[in-house]
Design a protein around this motif. Structure first.
Motif, PDB file in Angstrom:
ATOM      1  N   ILE A  19      36.876  48.760  46.193  1.00  0.00           N
ATOM      2  CA  ILE A  19      36.268  48.596  44.875  1.00  0.00           C
ATOM      3  C   ILE A  19      36.832  47.391  44.131  1.00  0.00           C
ATOM      4  CG2 ILE A  19      37.866  49.994  43.511  1.00  0.00           C
ATOM      5  CD1 ILE A  19      33.987  50.066  43.379  1.00  0.00           C
ATOM      6  N   GLU A  20      37.991  46.886  44.569  1.00  0.00           N
ATOM      7  CA  GLU A  20      38.591  45.709  43.936  1.00  0.00           C
ATOM      8  C   GLU A  20      37.684  44.490  44.102  1.00  0.00           C
ATOM      9  OE1 GLU A  20      42.635  42.940  44.061  1.00  0.00           O
ATOM     10  OE2 GLU A  20      42.444  44.657  45.416  1.00  0.00           O
ATOM     11  N   TYR A  21      36.955  44.440  45.217  1.00  0.00           N
ATOM     12  CA  TYR A  21      36.022  43.331  45.427  1.00  0.00           C
ATOM     13  C   TYR A  21      34.950  43.304  44.335  1.00  0.00           C
ATOM     14  CZ  TYR A  21      37.831  42.553  50.180  1.00  0.00           C
ATOM     15  OH  TYR A  21      38.618  42.262  51.274  1.00  0.00           O
ATOM     16  N   LEU A  22      34.465  44.470  43.975  1.00  0.00           N
ATOM     17  CA  LEU A  22      33.460  44.553  42.924  1.00  0.00           C
ATOM     18  C   LEU A  22      34.061  44.110  41.587  1.00  0.00           C
ATOM     19  CD1 LEU A  22      30.666  45.349  41.873  1.00  0.00           C
ATOM     20  CD2 LEU A  22      31.502  47.697  41.625  1.00  0.00           C
ATOM     21  N   ASP A  23      35.272  44.532  41.321  1.00  0.00           N
ATOM     22  CA  ASP A  23      35.947  44.166  40.079  1.00  0.00           C
ATOM     23  C   ASP A  23      36.085  42.651  39.967  1.00  0.00           C
ATOM     24  OD1 ASP A  23      37.402  45.058  37.650  1.00  0.00           O
ATOM     25  OD2 ASP A  23      39.066  44.018  38.611  1.00  0.00           O
ATOM     26  N   ILE A  24      36.456  42.008  41.067  1.00  0.00           N
ATOM     27  CA  ILE A  24      36.604  40.547  41.069  1.00  0.00           C
ATOM     28  C   ILE A  24      35.250  39.876  40.855  1.00  0.00           C
ATOM     29  CG2 ILE A  24      37.185  38.545  42.495  1.00  0.00           C
ATOM     30  CD1 ILE A  24      39.329  40.299  43.849  1.00  0.00           C
ATOM     31  N   ALA A  25      34.226  40.381  41.537  1.00  0.00           N
ATOM     32  CA  ALA A  25      32.892  39.793  41.432  1.00  0.00           C
ATOM     33  C   ALA A  25      32.359  39.827  40.008  1.00  0.00           C
ATOM     34  CB  ALA A  25      31.918  40.519  42.361  1.00  0.00           C
ATOM     35  N   LEU A  26      32.831  40.812  39.227  1.00  0.00           N
ATOM     36  CA  LEU A  26      32.338  40.978  37.861  1.00  0.00           C
ATOM     37  C   LEU A  26      33.322  40.449  36.814  1.00  0.00           C
ATOM     38  CD1 LEU A  26      30.862  44.591  38.180  1.00  0.00           C
ATOM     39  CD2 LEU A  26      29.638  42.407  38.294  1.00  0.00           C
ATOM     40  N   THR A  27      34.250  39.605  37.235  1.00  0.00           N
ATOM     41  CA  THR A  27      35.247  39.047  36.306  1.00  0.00           C
ATOM     42  C   THR A  27      34.995  37.557  36.092  1.00  0.00           C
ATOM     43  OG1 THR A  27      36.920  40.666  37.011  1.00  0.00           O
ATOM     44  CG2 THR A  27      37.698  38.702  35.845  1.00  0.00           C
ATOM     45  N   HIS A  28      34.574  37.200  34.903  1.00  0.00           N
ATOM     46  CA  HIS A  28      34.316  35.796  34.562  1.00  0.00           C
ATOM     47  C   HIS A  28      35.642  35.086  34.271  1.00  0.00           C
ATOM     48  CE1 HIS A  28      32.836  32.401  31.987  1.00  0.00           C
ATOM     49  NE2 HIS A  28      31.933  32.383  32.959  1.00  0.00           N
ATOM     50  N   SER A  29      35.671  33.779  34.527  1.00  0.00           N
ATOM     51  CA  SER A  29      36.910  33.005  34.344  1.00  0.00           C
ATOM     52  C   SER A  29      37.422  33.065  32.905  1.00  0.00           C
ATOM     53  CB  SER A  29      36.685  31.546  34.751  1.00  0.00           C
ATOM     54  OG  SER A  29      35.625  30.970  34.006  1.00  0.00           O
ATOM     55  N   SER A  30      36.522  33.247  31.931  1.00  0.00           N
ATOM     56  CA  SER A  30      36.947  33.311  30.525  1.00  0.00           C
ATOM     57  C   SER A  30      37.823  34.536  30.269  1.00  0.00           C
ATOM     58  CB  SER A  30      35.724  33.338  29.604  1.00  0.00           C
ATOM     59  OG  SER A  30      34.925  34.493  29.832  1.00  0.00           O
ATOM     60  N   PHE A  31      37.560  35.618  30.981  1.00  0.00           N
ATOM     61  CA  PHE A  31      38.376  36.830  30.844  1.00  0.00           C
ATOM     62  C   PHE A  31      39.776  36.584  31.385  1.00  0.00           C
ATOM     63  CE2 PHE A  31      40.102  40.854  32.346  1.00  0.00           C
ATOM     64  CZ  PHE A  31      39.867  41.705  31.280  1.00  0.00           C
ATOM     65  N   VAL A  32      39.835  35.920  32.538  1.00  0.00           N
ATOM     66  CA  VAL A  32      41.132  35.618  33.155  1.00  0.00           C
ATOM     67  C   VAL A  32      41.944  34.703  32.250  1.00  0.00           C
ATOM     68  CG1 VAL A  32      42.268  34.538  35.134  1.00  0.00           C
ATOM     69  CG2 VAL A  32      40.208  35.901  35.485  1.00  0.00           C
ATOM     70  N   ASN A  33      41.279  33.702  31.666  1.00  0.00           N
ATOM     71  CA  ASN A  33      41.976  32.751  30.792  1.00  0.00           C
ATOM     72  C   ASN A  33      42.554  33.424  29.556  1.00  0.00           C
ATOM     73  OD1 ASN A  33      41.305  30.676  32.536  1.00  0.00           O
ATOM     74  ND2 ASN A  33      39.462  30.101  31.399  1.00  0.00           N
ATOM     75  N   GLU A  34      41.892  34.475  29.084  1.00  0.00           N
ATOM     76  CA  GLU A  34      42.384  35.187  27.900  1.00  0.00           C
ATOM     77  C   GLU A  34      43.421  36.257  28.252  1.00  0.00           C
ATOM     78  OE1 GLU A  34      39.441  36.692  25.258  1.00  0.00           O
ATOM     79  OE2 GLU A  34      38.437  34.752  25.009  1.00  0.00           O
ATOM     80  N   HIS A  35      43.572  36.520  29.544  1.00  0.00           N
ATOM     81  CA  HIS A  35      44.553  37.532  29.989  1.00  0.00           C
ATOM     82  C   HIS A  35      45.463  36.919  31.049  1.00  0.00           C
ATOM     83  CE1 HIS A  35      41.168  39.808  28.312  1.00  0.00           C
ATOM     84  NE2 HIS A  35      42.033  40.772  28.054  1.00  0.00           N
ATOM     85  N   ILE A  36      45.881  35.689  30.769  1.00  0.00           N
ATOM     86  CA  ILE A  36      46.640  34.899  31.742  1.00  0.00           C
ATOM     87  C   ILE A  36      47.971  35.543  32.104  1.00  0.00           C
ATOM     88  CG2 ILE A  36      47.894  33.456  30.072  1.00  0.00           C
ATOM     89  CD1 ILE A  36      46.091  32.195  33.237  1.00  0.00           C
ATOM     90  N   SER A  37      48.525  36.360  31.201  1.00  0.00           N
ATOM     91  CA  SER A  37      49.827  36.979  31.479  1.00  0.00           C
ATOM     92  C   SER A  37      49.733  38.065  32.541  1.00  0.00           C
ATOM     93  CB  SER A  37      50.406  37.578  30.185  1.00  0.00           C
ATOM     94  OG  SER A  37      49.528  38.573  29.665  1.00  0.00           O
ATOM     95  N   LYS A 105      36.534  37.082  24.954  1.00  0.00           N
ATOM     96  CA  LYS A 105      35.861  37.337  23.675  1.00  0.00           C
ATOM     97  C   LYS A 105      35.023  36.153  23.221  1.00  0.00           C
ATOM     98  CE  LYS A 105      39.350  40.633  22.045  1.00  0.00           C
ATOM     99  NZ  LYS A 105      40.402  40.905  21.012  1.00  0.00           N
ATOM    100  N   GLY A 106      35.529  34.948  23.415  1.00  0.00           N
ATOM    101  CA  GLY A 106      34.813  33.747  22.987  1.00  0.00           C
ATOM    102  C   GLY A 106      33.523  33.545  23.759  1.00  0.00           C
ATOM    103  N   GLU A 107      33.585  33.735  25.069  1.00  0.00           N
ATOM    104  CA  GLU A 107      32.402  33.554  25.922  1.00  0.00           C
ATOM    105  C   GLU A 107      31.360  34.619  25.609  1.00  0.00           C
ATOM    106  OE1 GLU A 107      29.964  31.681  28.067  1.00  0.00           O
ATOM    107  OE2 GLU A 107      32.022  30.955  28.328  1.00  0.00           O
ATOM    108  N   LEU A 108      31.801  35.824  25.393  1.00  0.00           N
ATOM    109  CA  LEU A 108      30.863  36.907  25.083  1.00  0.00           C
ATOM    110  C   LEU A 108      30.194  36.667  23.727  1.00  0.00           C
ATOM    111  CD1 LEU A 108      29.749  39.602  26.073  1.00  0.00           C
ATOM    112  CD2 LEU A 108      31.614  40.745  24.863  1.00  0.00           C
ATOM    113  N   LYS A 109      30.969  36.188  22.771  1.00  0.00           N
ATOM    114  CA  LYS A 109      30.429  35.923  21.436  1.00  0.00           C
ATOM    115  C   LYS A 109      29.387  34.812  21.477  1.00  0.00           C
ATOM    116  CE  LYS A 109      31.944  35.052  16.671  1.00  0.00           C
ATOM    117  NZ  LYS A 109      33.109  34.771  15.786  1.00  0.00           N
ATOM    118  N   SER A 110      29.563  33.845  22.383  1.00  0.00           N
ATOM    119  CA  SER A 110      28.631  32.719  22.471  1.00  0.00           C
ATOM    120  C   SER A 110      27.406  33.038  23.331  1.00  0.00           C
ATOM    121  CB  SER A 110      29.349  31.483  23.035  1.00  0.00           C
ATOM    122  OG  SER A 110      29.705  31.684  24.400  1.00  0.00           O
ATOM    123  N   GLY A 111      27.296  34.287  23.787  1.00  0.00           N
ATOM    124  CA  GLY A 111      26.122  34.697  24.559  1.00  0.00           C
ATOM    125  C   GLY A 111      26.222  34.456  26.052  1.00  0.00           C
TER     126      GLY A 111
END
Length: 234
Positions: A19-37, A105-111
């Protein structure tokens, strides 16, 4: 399991072993950038790369097997009718993929969850993820079902012969690439015009044609040029 994943998997008629493959497939780079830690966060960009290659193979093979008379140029054109940002975004919207993707959050807010390019990329990532989790036969069945309507639409255009593209391909083997289409004249009233065109290769007229539209007259001119050049099955 990603939020709402059960609904998505039901639409796909597929259950992940990993199921981790699905999680990765649904993770946009903007999310990773905001959770870099959080080092375990990985974006879907690599899966997108793989999915793009898998999709090209599946759709390319589909048309390759559909008609043995199709030439390379026509096969490429048919594949591009299916594998493009607009088509991928359409399938992605049918799956409501935008509602499952993890965004910053920024990417989601911008549509971002409605942007065609992002939706198309996410679908490719999802295809890459399923391929990694299963095999080519499994993902082929899923892809052909997802793109069934788009494939049918492309199939309906298959019988149209693009003589202009075919002429260009033919001339390349003779190192002649300067092809020019000239509208010689048009006759008749606006609601019933007839167009006359000619095609020149390196300045020499090699074919003439007429039709109800300028494009049609150019296609006929290209067809006659192919016949003049000795092309068979025109």
């Amino acid at each position: 399991m990603p939020k709402g994943a059960k609904e998505l998997l039901k639409k796909l008629e597929y259950d992940f072993e990993n199921i981790e493959y699905l999680d990765i497939a649904l993770t946009h780079s903007s999310f990773v950038n905001e959770h870099i830690s959080k080092t375990n966060n990985v974006s879907n960009e690599r899966f997108e790369f793989l999915g793009d290659a898998v999709l090209d193979l599946i759709i390319g093979e589909y048309f390759f097997r559909s008609d043995e008379s199709l030439r390379e140029g026509k096969l490429s054109k048919l594949r591009s009718e299916v594998v493009n940002e607009q088509s991928l975004a359409k399938v992605s919207n049918e799956l409501k993929l935008g509602s499952f993707i993890k965004f910053g959050k920024g990417e989601l807010k911008s549509g971002g969850n409605q942007r065609e390019s992002i939706l198309a990329d996410a679908l490719e990532a999802l295809i890459g993820a399923i391929y990694l989790d299963s095999d080519l036969e499994t993902i082929t069945k899923i892809v052909l079902k997802l793109f069934e309507n788009i494939l049918k639409e492309a199939e309906s255009k298959k019988n149209f012969t693009d003589y202009k593209s075919r002429l260009q391909e033919n001339l390349q083997q003779y190192n002649k690439n300067v092809v020019e289409y000239v509208l010689d004249k048009e006759e008749g009233p606006d609601n019933n015009k007839l167009f006359y065109s000619s095609v020149k290769v390196d300045g020499e007229v090699v074919g003439c044609g007429s039709g109800k539209t300028k494009k049609k007259s150019e296609q006929i001119a290209a067809k006659r040029a192919l016949l003049k050049l000795g092309e068979k099955n025109v």
